[in-house]
Design an enzyme around this catalytic site. Structure first.
Site, short mmCIF file in Angstrom:
data_model
loop_
_atom_site.label_atom_id
_atom_site.label_comp_id
_atom_site.label_asym_id
_atom_site.label_seq_id
_atom_site.Cartn_x
_atom_site.Cartn_y
_atom_site.Cartn_z
N LYS A 137 0.83 -1.20 0.00
CA LYS A 137 0.00 0.00 0.00
C LYS A 137 0.87 1.26 0.00
O LYS A 137 0.54 2.25 -0.66
CB LYS A 137 -0.92 -0.01 1.21
CG LYS A 137 -2.06 -1.01 1.13
CD LYS A 137 -2.97 -0.86 2.34
CE LYS A 137 -4.22 -1.72 2.20
NZ LYS A 137 -3.94 -3.14 2.22
N GLU A 183 -2.90 6.48 8.11
CA GLU A 183 -3.64 7.48 7.34
C GLU A 183 -4.63 8.21 8.23
O GLU A 183 -5.13 7.66 9.22
CB GLU A 183 -4.39 6.83 6.18
CG GLU A 183 -3.50 6.27 5.10
CD GLU A 183 -4.29 5.68 3.96
OE1 GLU A 183 -3.68 5.56 2.88
OE2 GLU A 183 -5.47 5.36 4.13
N HIS A 220 -14.05 -3.12 9.12
CA HIS A 220 -13.41 -2.75 7.85
C HIS A 220 -13.60 -3.82 6.77
O HIS A 220 -12.89 -3.82 5.77
CB HIS A 220 -11.92 -2.46 8.04
CG HIS A 220 -11.65 -1.45 9.12
ND1 HIS A 220 -12.04 -0.13 9.02
CD2 HIS A 220 -11.06 -1.57 10.33
CE1 HIS A 220 -11.68 0.51 10.11
NE2 HIS A 220 -11.09 -0.34 10.91
N ARG A 229 -6.83 -8.16 -8.62
CA ARG A 229 -7.54 -9.43 -8.78
C ARG A 229 -9.01 -9.14 -9.02
O ARG A 229 -9.43 -7.97 -9.01
CB ARG A 229 -7.41 -10.27 -7.50
CG ARG A 229 -7.82 -9.50 -6.24
CD ARG A 229 -7.84 -10.34 -5.00
NE ARG A 229 -7.92 -9.57 -3.78
CZ ARG A 229 -9.02 -9.04 -3.26
NH1 ARG A 229 -10.16 -9.18 -3.91
NH2 ARG A 229 -9.00 -8.38 -2.13
#
Length: 676
Positions: free
Chosen positions: A116, A200, A235, A296
């Site tokens: 990420k 973040e 999440h 994917r």
């Protein structure tokens, strides 16, 4: 086009790929672990090869065994599905080295987007907007803590190599950061083999909107519009829909172009999803930020298929075989609205704790052009602790969102599962929730709608006990007729189960339990049914099993002038009665005097494991006095962490296991003494 492919996955996605391959005339090879020897994807495939024990590291993550299976069966390509090796660049490289086509992007693209933090650096260079945060390689806890303080709380800690909602922790204040980081890193290394994280800024009232992209080997790239995946718990996505409510053509074009730019920046080929966070000002200014790219096919791809009329697995096979994209951007359009609900074996009332066991009864809604069920599970199959507990994906389509919501409500009402806890009733409430129904969406919708989604427990309505009684009486009568037909005198009145008594009115009492409350249904036999009385309510009841039409196999019950259609499933060894009525599964117990039914609760003051797993950490000391709700230990199961807490104020007398120990379902974990 390929003539034979191997599917390096299991469950519903393996079954999904097999379905398209068969339609295209492509033979399929399934791989399976010892735990999946009788799984549905094994039964559906043209061939199947066992690749090892139940543990994923010894089977579905074994590149050597999968490629050996491809060589032995003559498979020309490998479809990785999602999860497992689907985003593993080394697996893609190994396929190429073995002369087998990897049905996915090039290994270089997977590497570019696999981290990420590295992906965000690439996206910044490509001009894709980013969420404020720290995405670097420095991973010292003190340094990361300082970065979080500088960003400002709340922040989100995310596994750099993560996906699927695992390895993520929301931190509201600085004092909680160190514990959240340690927990996130433990889960990250267990799930992805890397403990690297990024940090973040957490955007409150944000939406999760993702763009489905597709690219071919000729340099063509397009997007197939967006999906809104804002409704999440832990999440992890719960409900997905397409198109995103409130999306304007201009915003769709901007997000679609940003997603295509992201794909082109890494030389992408095949199916992929670029995920964005839309800020709380999205409705006003359309601002959005790049979150990650999944290299994917996504779990939620069916909603895109439903609104575009395209088969994305077919696109994958065609692109991987060297063909160009079947369509151009201008040839794609959106038709109607689609919703997907993930049916899980889990208990929403216990923080969505996964549930394991055998599916004793499974009835799905009828499939049609409007209703689709993607599943790898059938009645009699078992949900094990080794793999993700998803039972199925329920997808509906209709002309607009309002009509699609109605379709979903009915389809959920038609789903009936016994043997494991499920989230079906929770999903039914979620679809009916005012916030969701009115498209007031954000990633905290479940939390802010808790009062509606998790109502206080209450006793079932009287009709549930009347229906259960009618089902039991009909079952007894059918059993009596069966015995009579095999006796020497089938017409004997002694063979009938009609409650006849000499000189007294025939009556009996059926006792049920709901929680700690006993409910006594008094049955008086009548010529045309039964007079049932519960408390102050009395009804004349009749019933019969329906043998045709859309309700075939269900129970039709008349209570005075009211007619109900229900299903009643009896789990004899537990004396459970599952009454499926008006879209809700009511679980009650039959209090049979011939059976001893043990009330639930703690076993001798101990706290037990809710499912098989591994003890990760002990959070209290022997002899320590703790308050109700205090964390005592952390259990890892299905790659998720579950905290065992104190049920009341009390004292820890002993731990039966140490960190690192494996424990069985219902194993006693802690000796706990309740103190005033």
């Amino acid at each position: 086009m390929f003539t034979k492919i191997l599917i390096a996955n299991r469950g519903e996605i393996a079954c999904r790929v097999i379905r398209t391959a068969r339609r295209m005339g492509v033979r399929s090879v399934a791989v399976f672990s010892e735990a999946d020897a009788n799984a549905r994807h094994v039964r559906l495939a043209d061939e199947a090869v066992c690749i090892g024990p139940a543990a994923v590291r010894e089977s579905y993550l074994r590149t050597d065994r999968i490629l050996d299976a491809a060589r032995r069966t003559g498979a020309q390509a490998v479809h990785p599905g999602y999860g497992f090796l689907s985003e593993n660049d080394r697996f893609a490289d190994a396929c190429a080295a073995a002369g087998v086509v990897f049905i996915g992007p090039p290994a270089a693209a997977i590497r570019a987007m696999g981290s990420k933090s590295a992906a965000k650096t690439l996206m910044a260079a490509a001009g894709v907007p980013l969420t404020p945060g720290y995405h670097g390689d420095e991973q010292e806890p003190v340094f990361l803590h300082a970065q979080a303080d500088a960003i400002g709380y709340p922040v989100l800690i995310k596994a750099a190599a993560g996906g699927g909602g695992k390895g993520m922790r929301l931190v509201e204040r600085s004092d909680d950061f160190a514990a959240a980081l340690a927990s996130c890193q433990r889960e990250a290394i267990s799930s992805f083999g890397s403990e690297q994280v990024l940090i973040e800024k957490y955007l409150r009232r944000s939406r999760h909107i993702e763009i489905q992209i597709f690219a071919d080997t000729q340099g063509n790239c397009l997007h197939l519009f967006e999906r809104d995946c804002s409704v999440q718990r832990r999440h992890q996505k719960v409900l997905e829909e397409a198109p995103a409510p409130g999306m304007t053509p201009a915003r769709r074009a901007a997000m679609g172009q940003a997603a295509v730019d992201a794909a082109l920046a890494v030389g992408y080929v095949g199916a992929g999803t670029v995920e964005f966070i839309a800020s709380d000002t999205f409705a006003q200014d359309g601002s959005f930020y790049f979150m990650e790219m999944n290299t994917r096919l996504q779990v939620e791809h069916p909603v895109t298929e439903m609104i575009t009329g395209q088969d994305l697995v077919e696109w994958q096979l065609r692109v991987a075989s060297g063909e160009p994209l079947p369509l151009r951007q201008a040839q794609l359009d959106i038709r109607g609205h689609a919703l997907e609900a993930r049916i899980y074996a889990e208990n929403p009332d216990q923080e969505f704790l996964p549930s394991t066991g055998r599916l004793l009864h499974l009835a799905r809604p009828a499939e049609s052009l409007n209703v689709r069920v993607d599943t790898g599970i059938e009645q009699g199959d078992e949900i094990t602790p080794y793999y993700d507990p998803m039972i199925a994906k329920l997808i509906v389509w209709d002309v607009d969102r309002h009509a699609a919501l109605a379709r979903m409500r009915q389809a959920l009402a038609d789903y009936r599962i016994v043997g494991v806890s499920t989230n079906i009733d929770f999903l039914s409430r979620l679809v009916a929730c005012p916030a969701f129904a009115n498209a007031d969406l954000d990633t905290a919708l479940i939390e802010r709608s808790r009062d509606f989604l998790f109502p206080a427990q209450s006793d079932p309505p009287s009709s549930v006990f009347f229906v259960a009684a009618v089902a039991g009486l009909l079952r007894e009568y059918a059993a009596a007729l069966a015995r009579a037909s095999h006796s020497g005198d089938p017409w004997s009145p002694w063979s009938l189960h009609d409650g006849w008594r000499l000189n007294i009115q025939p009556r009996r009492t059926l006792t049920y339990r709901s929680g700690d409350t006993r409910h006594e249904v008094i049955v008086a036999y009548a010529a045309d049914g039964w007079r049932l009385t519960l408390g102050n309510e009395s009804v004349l009841a009749r019933g019969r099993i329906l043998d045709s039409g859309q309700f075939a196999g269900q129970l039709a019950v008349e209570l005075d002038d009211r007619r109900l259609v229900a299903s009643v499933v009896a789990v004899t060894e537990k004396q459970e009665r599952h009454v499926f009525l008006n879209g809700t599964n009511y679980v009650i117990l039959r209090d049979d005097p011939l059976h001893l039914v043990e009330a639930g609760g703690a076993h001798g003051g101990g706290l037990t494991a809710p499912m098989p797993g591994k003890v990760i950490a002990l959070l209290a000391a022997v002899g320590q006095r703790v308050d109700k709700g205090a964390p005592l230990l952390i259990l890892e199961a299905m790659k998720m962490e579950h905290t065992i807490t104190a049920p009341k104020n009390g004292r820890v007398r002993a731990f039966h296991y140490a960190a690192g120990d494996q424990v069985a379902d219902a194993a006693e974990l802690v000796d706990f003494e309740v103190e005033p």
